[in-house]
Design an enzyme around this catalytic site. Structure first.
Site, PDB file in Angstrom:
ATOM      1  N   HIS A 189      -8.692   0.635   7.473  1.00 57.19           N
ATOM      2  CA  HIS A 189      -7.995   0.410   6.207  1.00 57.19           C
ATOM      3  C   HIS A 189      -8.057   1.670   5.332  1.00 57.19           C
ATOM      4  O   HIS A 189      -7.082   2.042   4.686  1.00 57.19           O
ATOM      5  CB  HIS A 189      -8.608  -0.792   5.475  1.00 57.19           C
ATOM      6  CG  HIS A 189      -7.848  -1.208   4.258  1.00 57.19           C
ATOM      7  ND1 HIS A 189      -6.508  -1.544   4.300  1.00 57.19           N
ATOM      8  CD2 HIS A 189      -8.216  -1.328   2.958  1.00 57.19           C
ATOM      9  CE1 HIS A 189      -6.094  -1.868   3.084  1.00 57.19           C
ATOM     10  NE2 HIS A 189      -7.108  -1.730   2.246  1.00 57.19           N
ATOM     11  N   ALA A 208       2.947  -0.996   4.050  1.00 62.14           N
ATOM     12  CA  ALA A 208       2.462   0.064   4.931  1.00 62.14           C
ATOM     13  C   ALA A 208       2.468  -0.526   6.336  1.00 62.14           C
ATOM     14  O   ALA A 208       2.201  -1.708   6.511  1.00 62.14           O
ATOM     15  CB  ALA A 208       1.059   0.477   4.540  1.00 62.14           C
ATOM     16  N   TYR A 227      -4.180 -12.983   5.897  1.00 63.95           N
ATOM     17  CA  TYR A 227      -5.536 -12.805   6.426  1.00 63.95           C
ATOM     18  C   TYR A 227      -6.616 -13.009   5.371  1.00 63.95           C
ATOM     19  O   TYR A 227      -7.792 -13.065   5.699  1.00 63.95           O
ATOM     20  CB  TYR A 227      -5.694 -11.424   7.087  1.00 63.95           C
ATOM     21  CG  TYR A 227      -5.468 -10.232   6.180  1.00 63.95           C
ATOM     22  CD1 TYR A 227      -6.393  -9.869   5.216  1.00 63.95           C
ATOM     23  CD2 TYR A 227      -4.317  -9.460   6.304  1.00 63.95           C
ATOM     24  CE1 TYR A 227      -6.180  -8.771   4.389  1.00 63.95           C
ATOM     25  CE2 TYR A 227      -4.091  -8.374   5.496  1.00 63.95           C
ATOM     26  CZ  TYR A 227      -5.032  -8.031   4.531  1.00 63.95           C
ATOM     27  OH  TYR A 227      -4.806  -6.959   3.720  1.00 63.95           O
ATOM     28  N   GLU A 228      -6.225 -13.135   4.091  1.00 64.68           N
ATOM     29  CA  GLU A 228      -7.238 -13.297   3.051  1.00 64.68           C
ATOM     30  C   GLU A 228      -7.783 -14.721   3.010  1.00 64.68           C
ATOM     31  O   GLU A 228      -8.976 -14.937   2.809  1.00 64.68           O
ATOM     32  CB  GLU A 228      -6.670 -12.905   1.686  1.00 64.68           C
ATOM     33  CG  GLU A 228      -6.387 -11.398   1.586  1.00 64.68           C
ATOM     34  CD  GLU A 228      -5.700 -11.032   0.289  1.00 64.68           C
ATOM     35  OE1 GLU A 228      -6.307 -11.204  -0.776  1.00 64.68           O
ATOM     36  OE2 GLU A 228      -4.536 -10.566   0.338  1.00 64.68           O
ATOM     37  N   HIS A 272      -4.585  -2.887  -3.727  1.00 64.32           N
ATOM     38  CA  HIS A 272      -3.580  -3.852  -4.181  1.00 64.32           C
ATOM     39  C   HIS A 272      -4.015  -4.355  -5.554  1.00 64.32           C
ATOM     40  O   HIS A 272      -4.946  -5.145  -5.665  1.00 64.32           O
ATOM     41  CB  HIS A 272      -3.470  -5.030  -3.208  1.00 64.32           C
ATOM     42  CG  HIS A 272      -3.030  -4.629  -1.827  1.00 64.32           C
ATOM     43  ND1 HIS A 272      -1.713  -4.606  -1.449  1.00 64.32           N
ATOM     44  CD2 HIS A 272      -3.725  -4.222  -0.755  1.00 64.32           C
ATOM     45  CE1 HIS A 272      -1.631  -4.208  -0.195  1.00 64.32           C
ATOM     46  NE2 HIS A 272      -2.839  -3.959   0.244  1.00 64.32           N
ATOM     47  N   MET A 279       0.919  -6.377   8.436  1.00 64.07           N
ATOM     48  CA  MET A 279       0.249  -7.657   8.155  1.00 64.07           C
ATOM     49  C   MET A 279       0.839  -8.367   6.939  1.00 64.07           C
ATOM     50  O   MET A 279       0.137  -9.125   6.266  1.00 64.07           O
ATOM     51  CB  MET A 279      -1.247  -7.406   7.949  1.00 64.07           C
ATOM     52  CG  MET A 279      -1.930  -6.706   9.117  1.00 64.07           C
ATOM     53  SD  MET A 279      -3.657  -6.366   8.781  1.00 64.07           S
ATOM     54  CE  MET A 279      -4.054  -5.211  10.125  1.00 64.07           C
ATOM     55  N   SER A 280       2.110  -8.136   6.657  1.00 63.13           N
ATOM     56  CA  SER A 280       2.676  -8.726   5.435  1.00 63.13           C
ATOM     57  C   SER A 280       4.178  -8.909   5.578  1.00 63.13           C
ATOM     58  O   SER A 280       4.717  -8.947   6.686  1.00 63.13           O
ATOM     59  CB  SER A 280       2.385  -7.810   4.238  1.00 63.13           C
ATOM     60  OG  SER A 280       3.128  -6.606   4.344  1.00 63.13           O
ATOM     61  N   SER A 290       0.829  -1.209   0.000  1.00 63.30           N
ATOM     62  CA  SER A 290       0.000   0.000   0.000  1.00 63.30           C
ATOM     63  C   SER A 290       0.857   1.251   0.000  1.00 63.30           C
ATOM     64  O   SER A 290       1.782   1.362   0.807  1.00 63.30           O
ATOM     65  CB  SER A 290      -0.889   0.042   1.247  1.00 63.30           C
ATOM     66  OG  SER A 290      -1.666  -1.113   1.334  1.00 63.30           O
ATOM     67  N   HIS A 318      -2.302 -11.662   1.183  1.00 65.08           N
ATOM     68  CA  HIS A 318      -1.971 -11.627   2.606  1.00 65.08           C
ATOM     69  C   HIS A 318      -2.497 -12.874   3.305  1.00 65.08           C
ATOM     70  O   HIS A 318      -3.497 -13.457   2.869  1.00 65.08           O
ATOM     71  CB  HIS A 318      -2.607 -10.403   3.273  1.00 65.08           C
ATOM     72  CG  HIS A 318      -2.188  -9.094   2.675  1.00 65.08           C
ATOM     73  ND1 HIS A 318      -2.727  -8.611   1.504  1.00 65.08           N
ATOM     74  CD2 HIS A 318      -1.273  -8.184   3.080  1.00 65.08           C
ATOM     75  CE1 HIS A 318      -2.160  -7.451   1.220  1.00 65.08           C
ATOM     76  NE2 HIS A 318      -1.274  -7.164   2.156  1.00 65.08           N
ATOM     77  N   ASN A 358       0.455   5.289  10.306  1.00 69.90           N
ATOM     78  CA  ASN A 358      -0.218   5.668  11.558  1.00 69.90           C
ATOM     79  C   ASN A 358       0.654   5.289  12.748  1.00 69.90           C
ATOM     80  O   ASN A 358       1.522   4.427  12.637  1.00 69.90           O
ATOM     81  CB  ASN A 358      -1.564   4.922  11.680  1.00 69.90           C
ATOM     82  CG  ASN A 358      -1.396   3.405  11.566  1.00 69.90           C
ATOM     83  OD1 ASN A 358      -1.267   2.868  10.456  1.00 69.90           O
ATOM     84  ND2 ASN A 358      -1.363   2.740  12.698  1.00 69.90           N
TER      85      ASN A 358
HETATM   86  N1  HPA Z   1      -1.193  -2.379  12.302  1.00 71.30           N
HETATM   87  C1  HPA Z   1      -1.073  -3.395  11.420  1.00 71.30           C
HETATM   88  N2  HPA Z   1      -0.920  -3.198  10.117  1.00 71.30           N
HETATM   89  C2  HPA Z   1      -0.868  -1.933   9.679  1.00 71.30           C
HETATM   90  C3  HPA Z   1      -0.974  -0.833  10.544  1.00 71.30           C
HETATM   91  C4  HPA Z   1      -1.146  -1.070  11.931  1.00 71.30           C
HETATM   92  O1  HPA Z   1      -1.250  -0.152  12.775  1.00 71.30           O
HETATM   93  N3  HPA Z   1      -0.888   0.290   9.770  1.00 71.30           N
HETATM   94  C5  HPA Z   1      -0.724  -0.131   8.500  1.00 71.30           C
HETATM   95  N4  HPA Z   1      -0.712  -1.470   8.427  1.00 71.30           N
END
Ligand code: HPA
Length: 277
Positions: free
Chosen positions: A242, A111, A83-84, A59, A206-207, A28, A81, A230
């Site tokens: 997201h 990201a 989680y998918e 994506h 998450m990747s 991302s 990912h 963030n």
């Molecule tokens: N946590 C997990 N994955 C993320 C985050 C987060 O705060 N920000 C962007 N991807």
């Protein structure tokens, strides 16, 4: 099930001249890299055997072949990912195919949330090491002694040095730290983030970790960059989502893709570093 050999045969037929040296995996916020590609050929994952059908907004699911400066690259825009589907080996065929096509280096991007209040949204972080919090591996089921991959040098020292030098030349601040992998798709709790900080994590996402493991198993050297979207859960008043991740990633996207293009085009692949083969 489609194999690496199927994907390789398809790519050799579609792009007989392609000899990519570097694979780039875009997360991302990093999609702007494709604007830096010369002589680009774009192939949707849908037409490539064994490539995942991306399901996450932001994506795209395309393989781009082309050049960045003098370096021939294969750019994976979009990843599957954990989680998918629950499977963590969704990028096995794409990465093994690009390795078979000649890629010796994987540059991956993501990201991530920051655990360091000084490394706020819009920051860029070089991944120095990772924590596989999920304790899952894309190599489960692999056979042969080479499945016992050493991870002490997962993120190549000389590639990191090169990345830092390019960032300095461009005047872009580049943090460096430890990336911790959570399965998601839910964000973390504030208690988890406090625990992860105590474990030594600087960023959470998450990747990336499964793809690093796959690349090291293939013998590719790895460089990874995080775009901080963030502060992690509990560190600011804001509610994580997201949509917010994508919006914040978009804001820093120009800086990120400029740095990435400069890093890739500066890679000196002669002699090819510290690891076999
Ligand atoms: N946590 C997990 N994955 C993320 C985050 C987060 O705060 N920000 C962007 N991807």
């Amino acid at each position: 099930m489609a194999t690496t050999a199927d994907a390789l045969a398809h790519l050799r037929a579609r792009a007989p001249q392609a000899r990519p040296q570097v694979a780039v995996l875009l997360g991302s916020g990093w999609g702007g890299l494709t604007a830096h590609l010369l002589d680009a050929l774009r192939l949707p994952y849908a037409e490539l055997p064994g490539f995942p059908q991306a399901s996450v907004a932001g994506h795209a699911g395309e393989l781009w072949l082309g050049r960045i400066g003098a370096i021939e690259v294969a750019v994976l825009s979009g990843r599957q990912h954990g989680y998918e589907t629950g499977a963590v080996d969704g990028m096995a065929v794409p990465l093994r195919t690009l390795h078979a096509l000649g890629c010796k280096v994987l540059v991956q991007t993501n990201a991530a949330g920051s655990l360091n209040a000084d490394m706020g949204p819009g920051s860029l972080m070089l991944v120095a090491d990772h924590i596989n919090m999920v304790q899952r591996s894309p190599l489960v089921g692999a056979t042969g002694a080479d499945r016992f991959v050493g991870m002490a040098d997962a993120y190549d020292r000389s590639l990191r040095l090169a990345a830092r030098q390019v960032a300095t030349r461009l005047g872009v601040k580049l943090f460096e730290g430890v990336y911790l992998w959570c399965l998601g798709p839910q964000f973390e709790t504030p208690a988890e983030i406090r625990a992860f900080r105590a474990l030594g994590a600087d960023a959470v996402g998450m990747s990336t970790v499964p793809e690093t493991i796959l690349a090291r198993h293939s013998g590719m050297r790895v460089l990874a960059l995080s775009l901080i979207t963030n502060l992690a859960a509990g560190m600011s008043g804001e509610q994580l989502s997201h949509a917010r991740t994508l919006a914040q990633a978009q804001l820093a996207s120009d800086k990120a893709s400029r740095l990435l293009a400069a890093i890739v085009s500066s890679l000196s692949l002669a002699g090819d570093g510290n690891t076999a083969p």
